[in-house]
Scaffold this motif. Structure first.
Motif: not given
Length: 156
Positions: A53-80
């Protein structure tokens, strides 16, 4: 290196339903989706919004605020690669420059399909810097050749 299943709307709905009862469920749901699929497809936003029961904007804001969340498939290996002050003092910027100059690997360039090197700030391994997190394992005293080898799929 983790292999993730393709994004599945029905599987995503099941995860959302399973966790929607939690207080502050948005983050646990996003984490569970990313753990399952390796990323959070934007199709999840309306599913989560409706379930909580949230707005799409609230969910989108949370998803995009945190840099560790990725919205596209990632490469096989991610090196931080840590680029905080302690690792800078121990040569991480030279590692970054050498990666680009000698190996053609640019930090934070998500156009490579096999691996990506992402910048992070502090992995808590300051005495053994420069440090990197590879497939969940912390390694210290990395250099450009080691990072390039990891990008090419060699083990640590």
């Amino acid at each position: 290196m983790a292999a993730y299943p393709a994004w599945d709307p029905d599987g995503a709905r099941a995860i959302v339903s399973r966790l929607a009862h939690l207080e502050g469920a948005t983050l646990p749901i996003l984490h569970a989706l990313q753990e399952e699929f390796g990323h959070v497809d934007p199709q999840a936003v309306p599913l989560i919004a409706e379930a909580l029961n949230l707005s799409r904007a609230e969910v989108h804001g949370t998803l995009t605020f945190y840099h560790d969340f990725k919205t596209t498939p990632q490469p096989a290996r991610v090196i931080k690669l840590c680029r905080a002050e302690a690792c800078q003092a121990l040569g991480c910027e030279q590692v970054v420059e050498t990666l680009a100059r000698e190996h053609g690997i640019a930090c934070d360039d998500h156009h490579r399909h096999d691996a990506v090197v992402e910048t992070v700030y502090c992995l808590g391994n300051c005495a053994l810097g420069p440090s990197a997190l590879v497939d969940g394992e912390l390694i210290g005293r990395v250099d450009a050749d080691r990072i390039a080898g990891l990008c090419q799929g060699r083990t640590q």
